[in-house]
Design an enzyme around this catalytic site. Structure first.
Site, short mmCIF file in Angstrom:
data_model
loop_
_atom_site.label_atom_id
_atom_site.label_comp_id
_atom_site.label_asym_id
_atom_site.label_seq_id
_atom_site.Cartn_x
_atom_site.Cartn_y
_atom_site.Cartn_z
N ASP A 131 45.32 39.12 47.89
CA ASP A 131 44.47 38.09 47.27
C ASP A 131 44.19 37.15 48.43
O ASP A 131 45.09 36.42 48.88
CB ASP A 131 45.23 37.38 46.15
CG ASP A 131 44.36 36.32 45.48
OD1 ASP A 131 43.64 35.60 46.20
OD2 ASP A 131 44.39 36.23 44.25
N HIS A 132 42.98 37.18 48.94
CA HIS A 132 42.76 36.49 50.22
C HIS A 132 42.97 34.98 50.12
O HIS A 132 43.20 34.33 51.13
CB HIS A 132 41.39 36.84 50.81
CG HIS A 132 40.23 36.11 50.20
ND1 HIS A 132 39.64 36.50 49.04
CD2 HIS A 132 39.56 35.00 50.60
CE1 HIS A 132 38.65 35.66 48.74
NE2 HIS A 132 38.58 34.75 49.68
N HIS A 168 42.53 34.54 42.20
CA HIS A 168 42.61 33.40 43.12
C HIS A 168 43.13 32.12 42.45
O HIS A 168 44.03 31.46 42.93
CB HIS A 168 41.24 33.09 43.71
CG HIS A 168 40.56 34.26 44.36
ND1 HIS A 168 41.26 35.22 45.05
CD2 HIS A 168 39.26 34.63 44.42
CE1 HIS A 168 40.41 36.12 45.51
NE2 HIS A 168 39.18 35.79 45.14
C1 BG6 Z 1 35.85 36.81 46.06
C2 BG6 Z 1 34.93 36.83 44.88
O1 BG6 Z 1 37.08 37.35 45.72
O2 BG6 Z 1 36.02 35.46 46.48
C3 BG6 Z 1 33.59 36.20 45.21
O3 BG6 Z 1 34.73 38.18 44.48
C4 BG6 Z 1 33.79 34.80 45.76
O4 BG6 Z 1 32.74 36.14 44.08
C5 BG6 Z 1 34.82 34.81 46.88
O5 BG6 Z 1 32.55 34.32 46.23
C6 BG6 Z 1 35.16 33.40 47.28
O6 BG6 Z 1 35.97 33.43 48.42
P1 BG6 Z 1 36.00 32.17 49.40
O7 BG6 Z 1 37.06 32.52 50.38
O8 BG6 Z 1 34.64 32.03 49.98
O9 BG6 Z 1 36.35 30.99 48.54
#
Ligand code: BG6
Length: 492
Positions: free
Chosen positions: A181-182, A244
């Protein structure tokens, strides 16, 4: 223990590899953080020679790496990248991939990471085939380890997540699985644990006695035009909240873990997920608001009359001693007015105000905002006396910004940390099977409620606004409003 590491990326011709994985590996290489001996092997169905693949990923490095492209570094990095054409859904092709990997390894035992940067519908098949080809067995400690990284989305609902976990566990031990989960790789998210537990100031007030409510916001300006096909079957709750935002929630609400150890941290997070009160389908009208930006249905790839929400605001409660009665508000949407990911903790107002104030007004509460992105930092707002007045008060802020304190380049790409942790075998920032399932258990009834015949309305909002105004009523208790923009409070 072998020192050779092979990082196999399945789905190597895709966007994730191009924008995130190879640029992050390049940045790690540049910083000297990768193991002394490693190689990267890209696998996909597309036809590439090694040279063509290297040049394709080089363009990604130029555009997306955090560090400036350096031709000398690239010259050293590029030969460590290989490409194999193969279809991981065909067992015999997986066997061929294994043979090719063995050939590279020249009989020397080595560690392998398999990164599944592929469509979620392929996870089960790919892992089963890795099993059939004998590619994930860890024969002996000396023969090298095997780890599998799985991207989100992990399942579409609780039942599919459980089925996927079961299928994976037939082939892999939980310790070999890294569900990514990045958000957990983001510097500011990792700092939540340090902020809470390496300081003694906050823990005594981090509970229902002092905290009025918590707001977790992930607002995005982007719409879904590039990925409408995918998004229309998913919507904001599955895309952003189940993973997230639930992770952010658990880090705010968790009890102090006894050690900085993957299992200790993941145990505390799982306890939070178990304590969050599920919202019953019949209660979604009271506890949630969903919206869709007006232009959404005109997007290519979106089904006519689609009711997929691109915005949601949800109120949760946590049924435990620490948080009983404290609302946690979660809000996320596409095509909103600003990009803003923040967690704001609103403390209770003083019980008695001895200062003269206009009738009906109250001092603004203390607010602690943890700004995840884009302007990473922490803001604390408190009341101060306006100089040269008798006792007039105003909210002022104490600010910490990463950029000012640690420098403009201080925040690495989230994937750098996560890739390094997979190599090191540290699963703290990855989601365990129970947490994934517990989180779906919270999300499923909301989606069921929205899809039921008595569902509350889907509200439409203009792009570039803060979403449907109906979301304000969720938070209107006690005179509060949503915060708009880290540090810009609008509480009454
Ligand atoms: C992804 C989603 O996991 O996270 C996207 O699928 C979203 O819809 C993105 O835009 C948001 O990531 P970050 O790091 O830009 O907040």
């Amino acid at each position: 223990m072998s020192e050779m590491h092979t990082i196999v990326i399945f789905g190597a011709s895709g966007d994730l590899t191009h924008r995130k994985l190879i640029p992050s590996l390049y940045d790690l290489f540049r910083k000297g953080r990768l193991p002394e001996r490693f190689r990267i092997v890209g696998v996909a169905r597309s036809e590439y020679t090694n040279e063509a693949f290297r040049s394709y990923v080089e363009s990604g490095v130029k555009e997306f790496a955090k560090s400036t492209y350096d031709p000398d570094t690239w010259q050293n990095f590029a030969p460590l990248i290989e490409y194999f054409q193969g279809d991981l859904t065909a067992p015999e092709e997986m066997q061929t991939i294994d043979e090719a990997l063995r050939e590279l390894e020249k009989g020397e035992p080595g560690n392998r990471i398999y990164y599944l940067a592929i469509g979620p519908q392929l996870y089960e098949k790919a892992i089963a085939n890795l099993g059939v080809a004998g590619m994930v067995q860890e024969m002996t400690p000396d023969a090298g380890w095997r780890r599998v990284v799985i991207e989100k989305p992990f399942g579409h609902d609780l039942a599919s997540a459980q089925a996927l976990n079961q299928a994976i566990h037939q082939v892999l031990d939980e310790s070999q699985i890294y569900r990514i989960d990045h958000y957990l790789g983001k510097e500011t998210v990792q700092n939540l644990l340090v902020f809470r537990f390496a300081n003694s100031l906050y823990e005594p007030v981090w509970n229902r006695n002092y905290i009025d409510h918590v707001q977790i916001t992930v607002a995005e300006t982007v719409d879904v035009s590039q990925r409408a096909n995918f998004y229309d079957s998913v919507g904001v709750v599955r895309d952003m909240m189940q993973n997230h935002m639930m992770q952010l929630f658990s880090l705010v609400a968790a009890e102090p873990p006894s050690s900085f150890d993957a299992e200790a941290i993941r145990n505390e997070k799982a306890k939070v997920f178990s304590a969050i009160r599920p919202i019953k389908p019949e209660d979604v009208g009271e506890s949630t608001v969903r919206g869709q930006y007006r232009q959404y249905r005109d997007t290519k790839g979106v089904a006519p009359g689609s009711i997929t929400p691109t915005y949601a605001a949800i109120r949760f409660y946590v049924d435990n001693w620490r948080w009983q009665g404290v609302p946690f508000y979660m809000r996320s949407g596409k095509a909103l007015a600003a990009k803003d990911t923040e967690i704001s903790i609103f403390f209770k107002r003083p019980p008695h105000v001895m200062f003269p104030m206009k009738p009906g007004s109250k001092p603004a509460p203390n607010r602690l905002s943890i700004c995840i992105q884009p302007d990473e930092g922490i803001h604390f707002s408190f009341q101060a006396k306006v100089p040269d007045t008798a006792a007039e008060m105003r909210s002022v802020e104490m600010l910490f910004h990463y950029q000012d304190t640690f420098g403009a380049q201080s925040i690495p790409e989230a994937y750098e940390r996560l890739l390094l942790d997979v190599i090191k075998g540290d699963a703290s920032l990855f989601t365990r099977s129970d947490a994934i399932e517990l989180s779906w258990r919270l999300v499923d009834p909301i989606i069921q409620g929205w899809e039921s015949p008595n569902a509350p309305p889907l509200y439409f909002y203009e792009s570039g606004t803060w979403g449907p105004s109906e979301a304000d009523r969720l938070i209107a208790h006690n005179g509060y409003h949503w915060t708009h923009g880290c540090g810009h409070s609008s509480e009454g």
